[in-house]
Design an enzyme around this catalytic site. Structure first.
Site, short mmCIF file in Angstrom:
data_model
loop_
_atom_site.label_atom_id
_atom_site.label_comp_id
_atom_site.label_asym_id
_atom_site.label_seq_id
_atom_site.Cartn_x
_atom_site.Cartn_y
_atom_site.Cartn_z
N ASP A 103 0.85 -1.20 0.00
CA ASP A 103 0.00 0.00 0.00
C ASP A 103 0.88 1.24 0.00
OD1 ASP A 103 -2.17 -1.67 0.23
OD2 ASP A 103 -2.33 -1.43 2.41
N1 URA Z 1 -1.29 -5.87 3.90
C1 URA Z 1 -1.77 -4.63 3.85
O1 URA Z 1 -2.81 -4.34 4.42
N2 URA Z 1 -1.08 -3.69 3.19
C2 URA Z 1 0.08 -3.94 2.56
O2 URA Z 1 0.68 -3.04 1.99
C3 URA Z 1 0.58 -5.25 2.61
C4 URA Z 1 -0.13 -6.20 3.28
#
Ligand code: URA
Length: 233
Positions: A103
């Site tokens: 993310d």
């Molecule tokens: N899980 C998430 O919620 N975000 C990420 O970036 C990776 C795994």
């Protein structure tokens, strides 16, 4: 076989125009002979290419470990936000891309490569590559979280996660290991437990471990050993 000017430019000796000049001025030797012809074809696997006394080793595949900072999109292109690829210098035109996504606000280990086969293998749901995250969260930690992780947490859309692991470190911090990569998975797992992730950092991806020497935004090429283990993963 590939054009000499293309190989030089893709090896970061300048733009196509600049490397043509280097060739025409006689700075480039192929197997010991000066080559003045920029569309000369070389066998990138076998030919010895020397430019100003430096031998050029053509690496077909590139493998980079990035410590991703907050604020960067895990993509090669984005209309609005800077991408993780914009952090990587010196690999223009080498078609590198991030293997999977973190993310925008997630930090940590991201593999960058141009090896589509390896990326496909590592991302395939069948491969079950373990991903380890360091998590800080809001809300109360309960001993029952361990079993919930082990049994498979059910997400907001009804999806039942594969068995996962949580190791509580105290003070609302923990490490989590998951084997899949659903959208916002770790955050949604914590939401399903009535908590909220406030900081997320990936520290392992399969056999690859984030190098502690890399500050946020820094990267390095994988070692031969790391590449070998990853391919065997
Ligand atoms: N899980 C998430 O919620 N975000 C990420 O970036 C990776 C795994």
């Amino acid at each position: 076989m590939m054009r000499l000017d293309k190989l030089l430019s893709h090896s970061n000796y300048g733009t196509r125009k600049e490397v043509k000049q280097l060739i025409r001025k006689g700075f480039v030797l192929v197997n010991g002979e000066v080559i003045l012809d920029d569309d000369f074809k070389v066998d990138e696997e076998k030919d010895e290419i020397v430019i100003a006394n430096n031998e050029i080793k053509w690496e077909k595949y590139i493998y980079i470990m990035l410590n991703k900072p907050d604020g960067y999109v895990s993509a090669t292109y984005d209309n609005f936000k800077p991408t993780v690829i914009s952090l990587i210098e010196g690999y223009d035109k080498r078609n590198i891309f991030p293997v999977g996504r973190l993310d925008i606000d997630t930090e940590g280990l991201l593999l960058i490569t141009n090896d589509g086969m390896l990326a496909h293998k590592l991302l395939s749901p069948k491969s079950h590559v373990d991903k380890k995250y360091y998590v800080e969260f809001e809300g109360e930690y309960k001993e029952s979280f361990k079993d919930r992780f082990k049994e498979g947490i059910i997400l907001d859309d009804g999806y039942k996660c594969l068995p996962a692991k949580i190791n509580y470190l105290g003070d609302n911090k923990c490490e989590v290991i998951i084997r899949e990569g659903k959208f916002h998975q770790v955050k949604r797992m914590f939401e399903a437990l009535g908590s909220r992730v406030i900081y997320l950092k990936r520290i392992e991806f399969g056999s690859l471990v984030l190098d502690n020497n890399l500050k946020l935004g820094e990267y390095r090429a994988l070692t031969e050993e790391e590449i070998k283990k990853l391919i065997e993963n």
